[in-house]
Scaffold this active site. Structure first.
Site, PDB file in Angstrom:
ATOM      1  N   LYS A  13      36.867  41.464  61.350  1.00 47.86           N
ATOM      2  CA  LYS A  13      38.167  41.007  61.876  1.00 47.86           C
ATOM      3  C   LYS A  13      37.954  40.085  63.081  1.00 47.86           C
ATOM      4  O   LYS A  13      38.506  38.996  63.147  1.00 47.86           O
ATOM      5  CB  LYS A  13      39.046  42.207  62.293  1.00 47.86           C
ATOM      6  N   ARG A  88      47.784  49.858  63.742  1.00 45.28           N
ATOM      7  CA  ARG A  88      46.718  50.677  63.174  1.00 45.28           C
ATOM      8  C   ARG A  88      47.262  51.953  62.547  1.00 45.28           C
ATOM      9  O   ARG A  88      46.497  52.709  61.959  1.00 45.28           O
ATOM     10  CB  ARG A  88      45.797  51.080  64.327  1.00 45.28           C
ATOM     11  N   ARG A 123      25.214  44.755  65.656  1.00 46.49           N
ATOM     12  CA  ARG A 123      26.197  43.929  66.372  1.00 46.49           C
ATOM     13  C   ARG A 123      25.896  43.848  67.868  1.00 46.49           C
ATOM     14  O   ARG A 123      25.568  44.821  68.508  1.00 46.49           O
ATOM     15  CB  ARG A 123      27.598  44.505  66.176  1.00 46.49           C
ATOM     16  N   ARG A 156      28.150  47.821  71.825  1.00 47.71           N
ATOM     17  CA  ARG A 156      29.306  48.652  72.114  1.00 47.71           C
ATOM     18  C   ARG A 156      28.953  50.135  72.059  1.00 47.71           C
ATOM     19  O   ARG A 156      28.156  50.551  71.250  1.00 47.71           O
ATOM     20  CB  ARG A 156      30.422  48.350  71.085  1.00 47.71           C
ATOM     21  N   ARG A 167      35.143  56.635  62.974  1.00 50.27           N
ATOM     22  CA  ARG A 167      36.107  55.520  62.977  1.00 50.27           C
ATOM     23  C   ARG A 167      36.511  55.151  61.549  1.00 50.27           C
ATOM     24  O   ARG A 167      37.664  54.822  61.278  1.00 50.27           O
ATOM     25  CB  ARG A 167      35.495  54.306  63.691  1.00 50.27           C
TER      26      ARG A 167
HETATM   27  P1  AP5 Z   1      33.273  42.216  63.735  1.00 43.15           P
HETATM   28  O1  AP5 Z   1      33.879  40.879  63.519  1.00 43.15           O
HETATM   29  O2  AP5 Z   1      32.943  42.627  65.122  1.00 43.15           O
HETATM   30  O3  AP5 Z   1      34.128  43.355  62.999  1.00 43.15           O
HETATM   31  P2  AP5 Z   1      35.525  44.010  63.383  1.00 43.15           P
HETATM   32  O4  AP5 Z   1      36.270  44.166  62.103  1.00 43.15           O
HETATM   33  O5  AP5 Z   1      36.190  43.243  64.477  1.00 43.15           O
HETATM   34  O6  AP5 Z   1      35.000  45.434  63.858  1.00 43.15           O
HETATM   35  P3  AP5 Z   1      35.429  46.323  65.114  1.00 43.15           P
HETATM   36  O7  AP5 Z   1      34.343  47.355  65.290  1.00 43.15           O
HETATM   37  O8  AP5 Z   1      35.769  45.466  66.296  1.00 43.15           O
HETATM   38  O9  AP5 Z   1      36.709  47.011  64.559  1.00 43.15           O
HETATM   39  P4  AP5 Z   1      37.404  48.244  65.094  1.00 43.15           P
HETATM   40  O10 AP5 Z   1      38.700  48.140  64.397  1.00 43.15           O
HETATM   41  O11 AP5 Z   1      36.676  49.511  64.922  1.00 43.15           O
HETATM   42  O12 AP5 Z   1      37.390  48.041  66.681  1.00 43.15           O
HETATM   43  P5  AP5 Z   1      38.476  47.623  67.756  1.00 43.15           P
HETATM   44  O13 AP5 Z   1      37.801  46.858  68.811  1.00 43.15           O
HETATM   45  O14 AP5 Z   1      39.676  47.047  67.109  1.00 43.15           O
HETATM   46  O15 AP5 Z   1      31.953  42.287  62.822  1.00 43.15           O
HETATM   47  C1  AP5 Z   1      31.082  43.408  62.844  1.00 43.15           C
HETATM   48  C2  AP5 Z   1      29.620  42.956  62.781  1.00 43.15           C
HETATM   49  O16 AP5 Z   1      29.348  42.418  61.485  1.00 43.15           O
HETATM   50  C3  AP5 Z   1      29.268  41.845  63.775  1.00 43.15           C
HETATM   51  O17 AP5 Z   1      27.954  42.046  64.243  1.00 43.15           O
HETATM   52  C4  AP5 Z   1      29.380  40.562  62.949  1.00 43.15           C
HETATM   53  O18 AP5 Z   1      28.533  39.529  63.455  1.00 43.15           O
HETATM   54  C5  AP5 Z   1      28.930  41.056  61.579  1.00 43.15           C
HETATM   55  N1  AP5 Z   1      29.585  40.350  60.481  1.00 43.15           N
HETATM   56  C6  AP5 Z   1      30.840  39.843  60.435  1.00 43.15           C
HETATM   57  N2  AP5 Z   1      31.108  39.293  59.236  1.00 43.15           N
HETATM   58  C7  AP5 Z   1      29.972  39.478  58.477  1.00 43.15           C
HETATM   59  C8  AP5 Z   1      29.619  39.150  57.139  1.00 43.15           C
HETATM   60  N3  AP5 Z   1      30.458  38.495  56.324  1.00 43.15           N
HETATM   61  N4  AP5 Z   1      28.378  39.500  56.705  1.00 43.15           N
HETATM   62  C9  AP5 Z   1      27.520  40.148  57.520  1.00 43.15           C
HETATM   63  N5  AP5 Z   1      27.806  40.482  58.800  1.00 43.15           N
HETATM   64  C10 AP5 Z   1      29.017  40.153  59.286  1.00 43.15           C
HETATM   65  O19 AP5 Z   1      38.916  49.052  68.345  1.00 43.15           O
HETATM   66  C11 AP5 Z   1      38.001  49.824  69.100  1.00 43.15           C
HETATM   67  C12 AP5 Z   1      38.693  51.096  69.584  1.00 43.15           C
HETATM   68  O20 AP5 Z   1      39.815  50.761  70.419  1.00 43.15           O
HETATM   69  C13 AP5 Z   1      39.290  51.997  68.493  1.00 43.15           C
HETATM   70  O21 AP5 Z   1      38.327  52.856  67.932  1.00 43.15           O
HETATM   71  C14 AP5 Z   1      40.357  52.749  69.304  1.00 43.15           C
HETATM   72  O22 AP5 Z   1      39.778  53.733  70.106  1.00 43.15           O
HETATM   73  C15 AP5 Z   1      40.897  51.657  70.219  1.00 43.15           C
HETATM   74  N6  AP5 Z   1      42.034  50.904  69.640  1.00 43.15           N
HETATM   75  C16 AP5 Z   1      42.084  49.555  69.384  1.00 43.15           C
HETATM   76  N7  AP5 Z   1      43.277  49.195  68.862  1.00 43.15           N
HETATM   77  C17 AP5 Z   1      44.016  50.332  68.795  1.00 43.15           C
HETATM   78  C18 AP5 Z   1      45.331  50.613  68.325  1.00 43.15           C
HETATM   79  N8  AP5 Z   1      46.122  49.644  67.808  1.00 43.15           N
HETATM   80  N9  AP5 Z   1      45.759  51.911  68.386  1.00 43.15           N
HETATM   81  C19 AP5 Z   1      44.989  52.895  68.889  1.00 43.15           C
HETATM   82  N10 AP5 Z   1      43.726  52.695  69.357  1.00 43.15           N
HETATM   83  C20 AP5 Z   1      43.244  51.421  69.298  1.00 43.15           C
HETATM   84 MG    MG Z   2      36.730  43.664  66.469  1.00 44.31          MG
END
Ligand code: AP5
Ligand code: MG
Length: 216
Positions: A13, A88, A123, A156, A167
């Site tokens: 994402k 979410r 990552r 992270r 997660r």
């Molecule tokens: P990346 O682009 O970083 O993936 P992502 O989908 O953004 O993954 P996240 O871990 O950020 O998602 P998340 O939803 O768990 O975390 P968030 O920060 O939102 O890509 C991942 C890796 O793969 C990278 O190394 C990239 O280079 C690689 N990659 C990308 N595309 C690729 C491909 N095609 N092939 C190979 N490799 C590839 O949330 C974190 C925490 O915040 C949550 O757990 C929760 O505690 C809190 N939180 C956030 N939003 C909310 C909400 N709305 N409500 C409640 N809690 C929340």
């Molecule tokens: Mg992300």
């Protein structure tokens, strides 16, 4: 142009959001990045949520909703925005609906769980901007350094295997049902795409979708 990117942790994402936002000149609103900033800055909210985030649990709704409401009222959101990591849960989507925000696209990036474990262990991120790299699949130009600022990259806290599995389970239980929820509403174009393949090929898939005229 108002887009929601759904997808499990590690689906790409953040990676795709950066490129799409550049292409359409809209801001990326990542609740994860906003919350991590609060933790790094040690604000009151940051201290409250530090352990919740490190364990991979969801942060409570009142905190998230306050953040989002404040952010989408900023002038840079007038021509649209991309939501990454919000909503979410169904209650969060209902809140977005209640404030009268019409959406154009809901796109879910699908990636199998085992592929995600591989991705997240490699990552590295630039903490200040949220820019994301992968040691093998999307490496920075200089190892360990952010391409734009040259600052050090970090890993992270929630990218440990046990936490990633936690997660993923929360995603399947709480977030995945949103796809059906939006499909049933019929108010936005709702698409599911495979997130397996090169970063560039997935970007092309998303750009193709965004070329279709919006529903309203
Ligand atoms: P990346 O682009 O970083 O993936 P992502 O989908 O953004 O993954 P996240 O871990 O950020 O998602 P998340 O939803 O768990 O975390 P968030 O920060 O939102 O890509 C991942 C890796 O793969 C990278 O190394 C990239 O280079 C690689 N990659 C990308 N595309 C690729 C491909 N095609 N092939 C190979 N490799 C590839 O949330 C974190 C925490 O915040 C949550 O757990 C929760 O505690 C809190 N939180 C956030 N939003 C909310 C909400 N709305 N409500 C409640 N809690 C929340
Ligand atoms: Mg992300």
């Amino acid at each position: 142009m108002r887009i929601i990117l759904l997808g499990p942790p590690g689906a790409g994402k953040g990676t795709q959001a950066e490129m799409i936002c550049k292409q359409f000149s809209i801001p990326q609103i990542s609740t994860g990045d906003m919350l991590r900033r609060a933790v790094t800055e040690g604000t009151k909210i940051g201290q409250e949520i530090k352990h919740i985030m490190a364990s991979g649990q969801l942060v409570q709704n009142d905190i998230i909703l306050a953040l989002i409401k404040e952010r989408i009222q900023q002038p840079d959101c007038a021509a649209g925005f991309l939501l990454d990591g919000f909503p979410r849960t169904i209650p969060q989507a209902e809140m977005l609906e209640a404030v009268g925000i019409a959406l154009d696209w809901v796109i879910e990036i699908q990636v199998p769980d085992e592929e995600i474990i591989k991705r997240l262990s490699g990552r590295w991120i630039h903490a200040a901007s949220g820019r994301t790299y992968h040691i093998q699949f999307n490496p920075p130009k200089i190892p360990g350094k952010d391409d734009q600022t040259g600052e050090a990259l970090i890993q992270r806290e929630d990218d440990k295997e046990a936490t990633i599995r936690n997660r993923l389970q929360i995603y399947h239980q709480e977030t995945e049902p949103l796809v059906k929820w939006y499909q049933n509403k019929g108010t936005a174009r709702c698409m599911q795409i495979s997130g397996v393949g090169s970063v560039d090929s997935i970007r092309q898939r998303i750009l193709e979708i965004c070329k279709c005229p919006p529903i309203h």
